[in-house]
Design a protein around this motif. Structure first.
Motif, mmCIF file in Angstrom:
data_model
loop_
_atom_site.group_PDB
_atom_site.id
_atom_site.type_symbol
_atom_site.label_atom_id
_atom_site.label_comp_id
_atom_site.label_asym_id
_atom_site.label_seq_id
_atom_site.Cartn_x
_atom_site.Cartn_y
_atom_site.Cartn_z
ATOM 1 N N GLY A 18 0.811 -1.214 0.000
ATOM 2 C CA GLY A 18 0.000 0.000 0.000
ATOM 3 C C GLY A 18 0.847 1.267 0.000
ATOM 4 O O GLY A 18 0.542 2.232 -0.720
ATOM 5 N N LEU A 19 1.913 1.293 0.780
ATOM 6 C CA LEU A 19 2.778 2.472 0.828
ATOM 7 C C LEU A 19 3.476 2.721 -0.501
ATOM 8 O O LEU A 19 3.630 3.867 -0.929
ATOM 9 N N VAL A 20 3.890 1.678 -1.159
ATOM 10 C CA VAL A 20 4.542 1.846 -2.461
ATOM 11 C C VAL A 20 3.539 2.334 -3.499
ATOM 12 O O VAL A 20 3.853 3.184 -4.337
ATOM 13 N N MET A 21 2.313 1.828 -3.421
ATOM 14 C CA MET A 21 1.303 2.242 -4.402
ATOM 15 C C MET A 21 0.856 3.688 -4.204
ATOM 16 O O MET A 21 0.476 4.361 -5.172
ATOM 17 N N ILE A 22 0.895 4.180 -2.974
ATOM 18 C CA ILE A 22 0.465 5.551 -2.694
ATOM 19 C C ILE A 22 1.464 6.576 -3.221
ATOM 20 O O ILE A 22 1.086 7.665 -3.651
ATOM 21 N N GLN A 23 2.734 6.238 -3.201
ATOM 22 C CA GLN A 23 3.771 7.208 -3.557
ATOM 23 C C GLN A 23 3.682 7.604 -5.021
ATOM 24 O O GLN A 23 3.313 6.818 -5.882
ATOM 25 N N GLN A 24 4.082 8.831 -5.274
ATOM 26 C CA GLN A 24 4.110 9.340 -6.639
ATOM 27 C C GLN A 24 5.439 8.989 -7.280
ATOM 28 O O GLN A 24 6.456 8.860 -6.601
ATOM 29 N N GLY A 25 5.419 8.858 -8.587
ATOM 30 C CA GLY A 25 6.649 8.574 -9.312
ATOM 31 C C GLY A 25 7.518 9.813 -9.442
ATOM 32 O O GLY A 25 7.129 10.927 -9.086
ATOM 33 N N LYS A 26 8.707 9.643 -10.004
ATOM 34 C CA LYS A 26 9.634 10.761 -10.176
ATOM 35 C C LYS A 26 9.092 11.787 -11.168
ATOM 36 O O LYS A 26 9.347 12.970 -11.048
ATOM 37 N N GLY A 27 8.338 11.362 -12.160
ATOM 38 C CA GLY A 27 7.802 12.276 -13.164
ATOM 39 C C GLY A 27 6.718 13.185 -12.615
ATOM 40 O O GLY A 27 6.442 14.239 -13.177
ATOM 41 N N ALA A 28 6.083 12.827 -11.533
ATOM 42 C CA ALA A 28 5.013 13.636 -10.965
ATOM 43 C C ALA A 28 5.554 14.837 -10.206
ATOM 44 O O ALA A 28 4.814 15.773 -9.923
ATOM 45 N N ASP A 29 6.842 14.848 -9.870
ATOM 46 C CA ASP A 29 7.414 15.960 -9.116
ATOM 47 C C ASP A 29 7.472 17.243 -9.933
ATOM 48 O O ASP A 29 7.421 18.333 -9.386
ATOM 49 N N MET A 30 7.575 17.159 -11.228
ATOM 50 C CA MET A 30 7.682 18.352 -12.068
ATOM 51 C C MET A 30 6.390 19.164 -12.021
ATOM 52 O O MET A 30 6.430 20.378 -11.889
ATOM 53 N N GLY A 31 5.250 18.499 -12.080
ATOM 54 C CA GLY A 31 3.986 19.215 -12.016
ATOM 55 C C GLY A 31 3.726 19.786 -10.631
ATOM 56 O O GLY A 31 3.169 20.876 -10.485
ATOM 57 N N LEU A 52 6.102 9.349 3.681
ATOM 58 C CA LEU A 52 5.928 8.098 2.938
ATOM 59 C C LEU A 52 7.261 7.370 2.756
ATOM 60 O O LEU A 52 7.309 6.141 2.808
ATOM 61 N N THR A 53 8.326 8.119 2.567
ATOM 62 C CA THR A 53 9.639 7.495 2.412
ATOM 63 C C THR A 53 10.067 6.804 3.692
ATOM 64 O O THR A 53 10.557 5.663 3.676
ATOM 65 N N ARG A 54 9.880 7.473 4.809
ATOM 66 C CA ARG A 54 10.256 6.866 6.097
ATOM 67 C C ARG A 54 9.355 5.685 6.439
ATOM 68 O O ARG A 54 9.830 4.663 6.931
ATOM 69 N N ALA A 55 8.071 5.809 6.193
ATOM 70 C CA ALA A 55 7.148 4.706 6.486
ATOM 71 C C ALA A 55 7.462 3.493 5.608
ATOM 72 O O ALA A 55 7.409 2.345 6.079
ATOM 73 N N THR A 56 7.817 3.735 4.354
ATOM 74 C CA THR A 56 8.181 2.632 3.458
ATOM 75 C C THR A 56 9.470 1.971 3.918
ATOM 76 O O THR A 56 9.588 0.740 3.895
ATOM 77 N N ALA A 57 10.435 2.761 4.342
ATOM 78 C CA ALA A 57 11.704 2.202 4.821
ATOM 79 C C ALA A 57 11.491 1.364 6.083
ATOM 80 O O ALA A 57 12.075 0.276 6.222
ATOM 81 N N ILE A 58 10.642 1.836 6.979
ATOM 82 C CA ILE A 58 10.364 1.073 8.209
ATOM 83 C C ILE A 58 9.633 -0.221 7.869
ATOM 84 O O ILE A 58 9.965 -1.294 8.395
ATOM 85 N N ALA A 59 8.640 -0.149 6.977
ATOM 86 C CA ALA A 59 7.897 -1.349 6.590
ATOM 87 C C ALA A 59 8.807 -2.355 5.878
ATOM 88 O O ALA A 59 8.704 -3.563 6.107
ATOM 89 N N ALA A 60 9.712 -1.853 5.020
ATOM 90 C CA ALA A 60 10.629 -2.756 4.317
ATOM 91 C C ALA A 60 11.593 -3.424 5.290
ATOM 92 O O ALA A 60 11.889 -4.617 5.168
ATOM 93 N N THR A 61 12.070 -2.667 6.282
ATOM 94 C CA THR A 61 12.970 -3.242 7.279
ATOM 95 C C THR A 61 12.261 -4.318 8.097
ATOM 96 O O THR A 61 12.810 -5.409 8.327
#
Length: 110
Positions: A18-31, A52-61
């Motif tokens: 779920g956390l990975v799916m919520i995050q935006q891709g790199k291309g979305a940062d320009m808009g 989201l980055t920290r939550a994903t890192a904690i979940a992955a760990t």
């Protein structure tokens, strides 16, 4: 204990997906840098990236640690009623029966 860890493992896996799916891709940062979509975010213009980055890192760990723990528990778990072990026993006994014995059987002679 094993079942509880397995349930936690599945919940962490679903949270990670779920956390990975919520995050935006790199291309979305320009808009987002020009102000488009900044008003629609829950965490503000720049706050969602860090959270989201920290939550994903904690979940992955947690996912990797639980994988190692469950793998270790499974490797040391004895299964005496394993069907493959039961299949090997008769084959071993059959090989013992097929080996000729050095003794001559007692056969009555006429």
């Amino acid at each position: 204990m094993y079942e509880v860890l397995l349930v936690v493992y599945l919940l962490v896996a679903l949270a990670l997906i779920g956390l990975v799916m919520i995050q935006q891709g790199k291309g979305a940062d320009m808009g987002a840098s020009f102000g488009a979509g900044a008003s629609n975010t829950v965490f503000g213009a720049g706050g969602s990236g860090n959270f989201l980055t920290r939550a994903t890192a904690i979940a992955a760990t947690l996912f990797f640690v639980l994988s190692l723990v469950l793998g270790n528990m499974t490797a040391h778990q004895a299964k005496p009623d394993d069907k493959w072990q039961n299949l090997e026993k008769p084959a071993a006994e059959q090989q013992k029966q097929e080996q000729p014995s050095s003794e001559k059987p007692d056969v009555p002679t006429n």
